[in-house]
Design a protein around this motif. Structure first.
Motif, mmCIF file in Angstrom:
data_model
loop_
_atom_site.group_PDB
_atom_site.id
_atom_site.type_symbol
_atom_site.label_atom_id
_atom_site.label_comp_id
_atom_site.label_asym_id
_atom_site.label_seq_id
_atom_site.Cartn_x
_atom_site.Cartn_y
_atom_site.Cartn_z
ATOM 1 N N GLY A 31 0.788 -1.231 0.000
ATOM 2 C CA GLY A 31 0.000 0.000 0.000
ATOM 3 C C GLY A 31 0.813 1.270 0.000
ATOM 4 N N ALA A 32 2.142 1.170 0.128
ATOM 5 C CA ALA A 32 2.998 2.349 0.201
ATOM 6 C C ALA A 32 3.430 2.811 -1.185
ATOM 7 N N LEU A 33 3.786 4.090 -1.268
ATOM 8 C CA LEU A 33 4.360 4.628 -2.500
ATOM 9 C C LEU A 33 5.860 4.382 -2.515
ATOM 10 N N TRP A 34 6.347 3.860 -3.646
ATOM 11 C CA TRP A 34 7.789 3.873 -3.865
ATOM 12 C C TRP A 34 8.246 5.310 -4.085
ATOM 13 N N ASN A 35 9.516 5.536 -3.873
ATOM 14 C CA ASN A 35 10.039 6.891 -4.038
ATOM 15 C C ASN A 35 10.090 7.327 -5.502
ATOM 16 N N GLU A 36 10.796 6.551 -6.342
ATOM 17 C CA GLU A 36 11.037 7.032 -7.700
ATOM 18 C C GLU A 36 11.092 5.898 -8.708
ATOM 19 N N ALA A 37 10.930 6.300 -9.974
ATOM 20 C CA ALA A 37 11.091 5.387 -11.103
ATOM 21 C C ALA A 37 11.767 6.138 -12.237
ATOM 22 N N ASP A 38 12.194 5.381 -13.251
ATOM 23 C CA ASP A 38 12.673 5.956 -14.503
ATOM 24 C C ASP A 38 12.145 5.067 -15.627
ATOM 25 N N PRO A 39 12.521 5.294 -16.876
ATOM 26 C CA PRO A 39 11.952 4.481 -17.960
ATOM 27 C C PRO A 39 12.202 2.986 -17.842
ATOM 28 N N THR A 40 13.163 2.580 -17.007
ATOM 29 C CA THR A 40 13.432 1.151 -16.846
ATOM 30 C C THR A 40 12.573 0.517 -15.756
ATOM 31 N N GLY A 41 11.880 1.327 -14.957
ATOM 32 C CA GLY A 41 11.058 0.808 -13.871
ATOM 33 C C GLY A 41 11.381 1.478 -12.548
ATOM 34 N N ILE A 42 10.966 0.854 -11.445
ATOM 35 C CA ILE A 42 11.213 1.414 -10.115
ATOM 36 C C ILE A 42 12.709 1.399 -9.841
#
Length: 395
Positions: free
Chosen positions: A292-303
């Motif tokens: 249920g938590a948000l991950w911090n960041e992603a880029d075009p390759t994924g989390i």
């Protein structure tokens, strides 16, 4: 969890947060508030004192006073106000210093527009809470100060200036940011500041600036094909980063809609509603872990950052409740409740108070991270509580 359950939880947590800051963060030796506190509540006596910390404390306790009318909250707000005006304010060149040392002497005298916007945000809240309309000239001055960073050629606002208001060479808010002329983050916090300023000073000037900021965000800073903020730009809005910040996306979704609602322009409200839901949907579908938590960041390759910082979790509760209120979609309500459950299970420090800075993918806190510093402030988590209490008060 039903509406009353969430509202009740938020009221209880708000009291805990406010009590922590009242009891643990006053600097009785030098004035203002301590610059840093470790997770085990050890004061760092040599820590510098940040503009953002003091402005956010000013905002938090002004908002608390507006909600509850408690004298102790007004005292906290005015303690922060006194430090801002007595020590952070540059009486020679205008604007507020970025950093003071532990004894309240100017340490970093740059004028970061992000910080100036937070002073405006807090002052507006103070006027809303106290009714001190005689301070309206200060709002005009603060708006004029932010407008010193306006780019008349390409629109938008530059990031940072020297003490004498020359454009800085190093424009970054922090070491993790790019050294670019414009950022989503600074513009987002100008947006919230201008929204609050318009509440107390609904002039034609303020209307024009707020409308421009809303349109700028929709047209230049949000990828309408994907529902994410673009984070960094050069002066003519060429995109300089492919990172995705889920916390900023969900925070921006509700702040954008709030700004349009406060402005009251029907066409702009409809545009902001569409964009806010686009962003909330993208975060719900791409940015939430199984817990249920948000991950911090992603880029075009994924989390690419699977840690969970405290502030995206707080913003998720508000952003998903906002999306639920706009649509009635149960999935958004469930996402908000799941975010709150994660906060209760993993982010709140029931032993030492306040929230942990971050936890890892398994929900284990990083105990080496401070409980208080120039960035770890009571603003995101208290604001989530204020927002949910206010939004659900009639339900």
């Amino acid at each position: 969890m039903n509406l009353m359950g969430l509202k009740g939880d938020m009221q209880q947590e708000l009291d805990r947060i406010l009590n922590f800051w009242c009891e643990r963060t006053i600097d009785s030796d030098h004035g203002g508030f301590i610059g840093a506190l470790s997770n085990d509540l050890t004061v760092v006596p040599s820590a510098n004192k940040g503009l953002v910390l003091h402005a956010r404390i000013f905002w938090t306790f002004s908002r608390a006073y507006r909600m509850g009318g408690k004298k102790e909250h007004l005292i906290m707000a005015e303690r922060a106000l006194d430090v801002l005006e007595t020590h952070f304010l540059d009486t020679e060149h205008g604007g507020y210093y970025w950093m003071l040392d532990a004894e309240l002497r100017p340490f970093q005298m740059r004028k970061q527009i992000y910080g100036q916007a937070f002073v405006l945000y807090a002052y507006s809240e103070y006027i809303l809470g106290t009714g001190r309309k005689e301070l309206l000239p200060k709002i005009r001055q603060l708006v004029d100060m932010v407008e010193r960073s306006y780019d008349p050629l390409h629109n938008g606002y530059f990031e940072a200036y020297t003490r004498e208001w020359e454009l800085e060479k190093d424009l970054r808010l922090s070491e993790s940011d790019l050294n670019e002329k414009k950022s989503m983050n600074t513009h987002l916090h100008i947006l919230e500041a201008y929204t609050n300023a318009f509440r107390v000073w609904p002039s034609s000037i303020m209307r024009s600036r707020l409308q421009n900021q809303i349109e700028l965000m929709i047209e230049k800073m949000i990828d309408q094909s994907k529902g994410h903020f673009m984070l960094f730009f050069d002066e003519d809005w060429s995109v300089k980063s492919d990172r995705i910040s889920f916390g900023h996306d969900i925070e921006g979704s509700w702040l954008l809609y709030e700004a349009a609602e406060v402005l009251g322009e029907r066409i702009l409200i409809d545009k902001a509603r569409h964009t806010a839901l686009l962003m909330a949907s993208a975060v719900m579908n791409e940015g939430i872990d199984r817990d249920g938590a948000l991950w911090n960041e992603a880029d075009p390759t994924g989390i690419n950052d699977k840690d969970k910082d405290w502030w995206p979790q707080a913003e998720a509760v508000v952003g998903f409740v906002n999306a639920w209120q706009l649509t009635g979609n149960q999935e958004y309500w469930d996402a908000a409740v799941n975010s709150w459950q994660f906060i209760k299970d993993h982010m709140i420090d029931y032993k030492n108070g306040e929230w942990f800075w971050k936890v890892n993918e398994q929900g284990v806190p990083y105990l080496d991270k401070p409980k208080v510093n120039e960035w770890k402030c009571p603003y995101h988590n208290s604001r989530a509580c204020f927002e949910i209490i206010e939004r659900l008060k009639n339900d």
